[in-house]
Design a protein around this motif. Structure first.
Motif, PDB file in Angstrom:
ATOM      1  N   UNK A  15      88.434 -13.473  42.060  1.00 40.59           N
ATOM      2  CA  UNK A  15      89.679 -14.152  41.280  1.00 40.59           C
ATOM      3  C   UNK A  15      90.410 -12.741  40.814  1.00 40.59           C
ATOM      4  N   UNK A  16      91.598 -12.536  41.536  1.00 41.41           N
ATOM      5  CA  UNK A  16      92.314 -11.318  41.180  1.00 41.41           C
ATOM      6  C   UNK A  16      93.506 -11.283  40.466  1.00 41.41           C
ATOM      7  N   UNK A  17      93.578 -10.853  39.276  1.00 42.03           N
ATOM      8  CA  UNK A  17      94.956 -10.772  38.436  1.00 42.03           C
ATOM      9  C   UNK A  17      95.502  -9.645  38.382  1.00 42.03           C
ATOM     10  N   UNK A  18      96.731  -9.572  37.924  1.00 35.40           N
ATOM     11  CA  UNK A  18      97.393  -8.578  37.802  1.00 35.40           C
ATOM     12  C   UNK A  18      98.401  -8.747  36.490  1.00 35.40           C
ATOM     13  N   UNK A  19      98.387  -7.896  35.488  1.00 36.82           N
ATOM     14  CA  UNK A  19      98.986  -7.918  34.337  1.00 36.82           C
ATOM     15  C   UNK A  19     100.113  -6.860  34.096  1.00 36.82           C
ATOM     16  N   UNK A  20     101.212  -7.010  33.761  1.00 36.28           N
ATOM     17  CA  UNK A  20     102.051  -5.810  33.038  1.00 36.28           C
ATOM     18  C   UNK A  20     102.458  -6.093  31.924  1.00 36.28           C
TER      19      UNK A  20
END
Lengths: 119, 282
Positions: free
Chosen positions: B270-275
């Protein structure tokens, strides 16, 4: 809760803890050597002799020769080092997943998609 | 006081490096993943951080289990990638920031975090894949990177609560550094996945999304989990969430979410990106 107090087991999972780290030391050390081309070449020339060089048990050696990932885990292999062994065999993580779950690679990939969608 | 301007979280799966090397970004499999990154790249190009404090875990390149540091920090001027055994092309050297690294190390040990301090450190895909993702073409040489490595390989591993506290201590250290440099923080790895055993292939989308929410607004909520809880809920390698938690600890001021993306599966994960934008605490 501390690791000492919390002895629960997770089904289908071998925790790489102190028991496994000790049991699998030579096995993991061999796989660590696969970071280098010299180690990979020497293994490929004579797999059994290379296992002996690192003091693998007979069970570990047989599991290496049989590419038996589940037994390697139970015999102290860490997945991070076994991944280097898998790379040497040109297997990716879906191939490894299929080997461990008894599925075909396509079935394993389909399960990942299903799980990824939260179904 | 150095200025902590924000943070990024991202996966660091080796397959991402292969996808970039083979120019697969626009293929149906990869597009939903890579579509998460342009807003992050734009932010980095606009804000131009001088330094990245990057939390990652080594996967058996620099460290073997002969000596396995729980927490380690690089203090070098430069770091090198090397052969990890399975054919990912090595990438150009990574620039370090020795002075701030040593300042953080000094501050951390004083603060009760007894770091392993590394003047030489080979950095693996855990550190390099995020840099390649943020600066395509490996155009990252201008950014100075401080590697902070957390043991996610051999139990006992530091617990989520401890990782959050490590992050806070690094935040205090950066705040006390007499400089006007701009610092961004990267938390890498995760989210839910399990590579090993009969249970290989587990992904817990709901939990991943809940973690991303909590990382923004209530990171303390994540410290109720032990590593074994994370393994039960999200798979054996879900403990890589600890790098995200440590990242969040560094942000002791006001945090605003600017962007997110979640896609699963990428490889087995499961691949997440947060900025996240960050305003310094008063």
């Amino acid at each position: 809760m501390s690791y000492i107090d919390d002895q629960r087991e997770v089904e289908g999972t071998v925790l790489f803890d102190h028991r496994m780290a000790k049991k699998g030391y030579g096995l993991n050390k061999m796989c660590f050597s696969f970071n280098g081309q010299v180690g990979r070449d020497e293994f490929s020339q004579d797999e059994a002799a290379y296992c002996d060089k690192f003091g693998l048990s007979e069970v570990q050696k047989k599991a290496i020769l049989d590419k038996d990932i589940l037994t390697l885990l139970k015999e102290g292999g860490s997945i991070y080092y076994l991944a280097k062994f898998a790379g040497l065999l040109k297997l990716n993580m879906q191939d490894i997943g299929a080997l461990q779950t008894g599925m075909s690679v396509d079935e394993f990939k389909a399960m990942l998609v299903k799980n990824g969608q939260g179904k | 006081m150095a200025n902590i301007i924000g943070a990024v979280t991202t996966s660091h799966i080796p397959a991402i490096a292969n996808a970039m090397a083979n120019k697969l970004e626009e293929t149906p499999y990869w597009k939903p993943f890579f579509d998460g990154y342009p807003p992050v790249r734009e932010w980095l190009n606009e804000k131009k951080p001088d330094v990245i404090v990057l939390f990652y875990n080594d996967h058996g390149l620099e460290f073997f289990i002969d000596k396995k540091p729980t927490f380690s920090i690089g203090v070098a001027d430069e770091y090198h990638n090397a052969d990890e055994g399975w054919g990912i092309a090595t990438i150009p050297p990574v620039t370090g920031e020795s002075e701030l690294s040593w300042h953080i190390a000094n501050s951390l040990v004083h603060d009760g975090f007894d770091m392993t301090i590394c003047q030489e450190m080979k950095v693996d895909h855990g550190l390099t894949v995020p840099l390649s993702l943020m600066w395509p073409g490996n155009d990252y040489g201008h950014v100075k990177v401080i590697p902070v490595c957390i043991n996610c390989e051999q139990h006992p591993m530091p617990q989520p609560r401890r990782c959050l506290e490590l992050g806070k201590a690094i935040g205090r250290a950066i705040e006390s550094f007499d400089s006007d440099m701009k610092v961004a923080v990267f938390g890498t790895g995760g989210l839910s996945h399990q590579l090993d055993g009969e249970r290989a292939g587990i992904i817990n989308r709901e939990f991943d999304l809940e973690c991303m929410d909590n990382l923004v607004s209530d990171p303390e909520a994540l410290t109720k989990f032990s590593n074994l809880d994370l393994i039960e809920i999200g798979g054996a390698q879900a403990v890589e969430l600890n790098m995200w938690i440590a990242m969040r600890g560094v942000l002791r001021g006001k945090v605003t979410e600017l962007h997110r993306n979640y896609h699963a599966p990428i490889s087995n994960t499961g691949s997440g990106v947060l900025l996240l934008d960050h305003e310094m605490p008063d």
